[in-house]
Design an enzyme around this catalytic site. Structure first.
Site, PDB file in Angstrom:
ATOM      1  N   CYS A  31      -1.005   0.991  -3.020  1.00  0.00           N
ATOM      2  CA  CYS A  31      -0.059  -0.112  -3.820  1.00  0.00           C
ATOM      3  C   CYS A  31       1.132  -0.556  -3.319  1.00  0.00           C
ATOM      4  O   CYS A  31       1.792   0.191  -3.261  1.00  0.00           O
ATOM      5  CB  CYS A  31      -0.224   0.227  -5.278  1.00  0.00           C
ATOM      6  SG  CYS A  31       0.795  -0.886  -6.506  1.00  0.00           S
ATOM      7  N   CYS A  34       3.969  -0.209  -5.951  1.00  0.00           N
ATOM      8  CA  CYS A  34       4.030   1.135  -6.250  1.00  0.00           C
ATOM      9  C   CYS A  34       4.933   1.905  -5.259  1.00  0.00           C
ATOM     10  O   CYS A  34       5.892   2.560  -5.542  1.00  0.00           O
ATOM     11  CB  CYS A  34       2.668   2.177  -6.516  1.00  0.00           C
ATOM     12  SG  CYS A  34       1.453   1.285  -7.550  1.00  0.00           S
TER      13      CYS A  34
END
Length: 102
Positions: A31, A34
């Site tokens: 991600c 993230c």
């Protein structure tokens, strides 16, 4: 510096009940947002020793993600006395992370 811990499903209840304030980052290794958020999460852990910072990889712990209705990542949830009290989705600046635990 406070330690960031990676928690498995079978450890989760013990962790959120053993600390007054717990900040949980639901993330995945692939991600992008993230990864962008990770330095701010690390800074939160280092500047707020009163908070236990926890990271949960949704690919490795899908049942925890389901339990908390995580449908997009990053999902950030702050717990106080074992109960969720603040929830945010997506990348945000450091100041917004701090606001979550206040």
């Amino acid at each position: 510096m406070a330690e960031i811990i990676h928690v498995k499903t079978n450890e989760f209840d013990n962790v959120i009940h053993s600390h007054k304030l717990v900040f949980v980052d639901f993330y995945a290794d692939w991600c992008g947002p993230c990864k962008m958020l990770a330095p701010s999460v690390e800074k939160l852990a280092s500047e707020h020793s009163e908070v236990q910072v926890v990271k949960i990889n949704v690919d490795e712990e899908p049942s925890l993600a389901m339990q908390f209705g995580v449908q997009s990542i990053p999902t950030l949830i702050a717990f106080k006395d074992g109960q969720p009290f603040n929830r945010q989705l997506g990348f945000m600046p450091y100041e917004a992370l701090e606001d979550m635990i206040m």
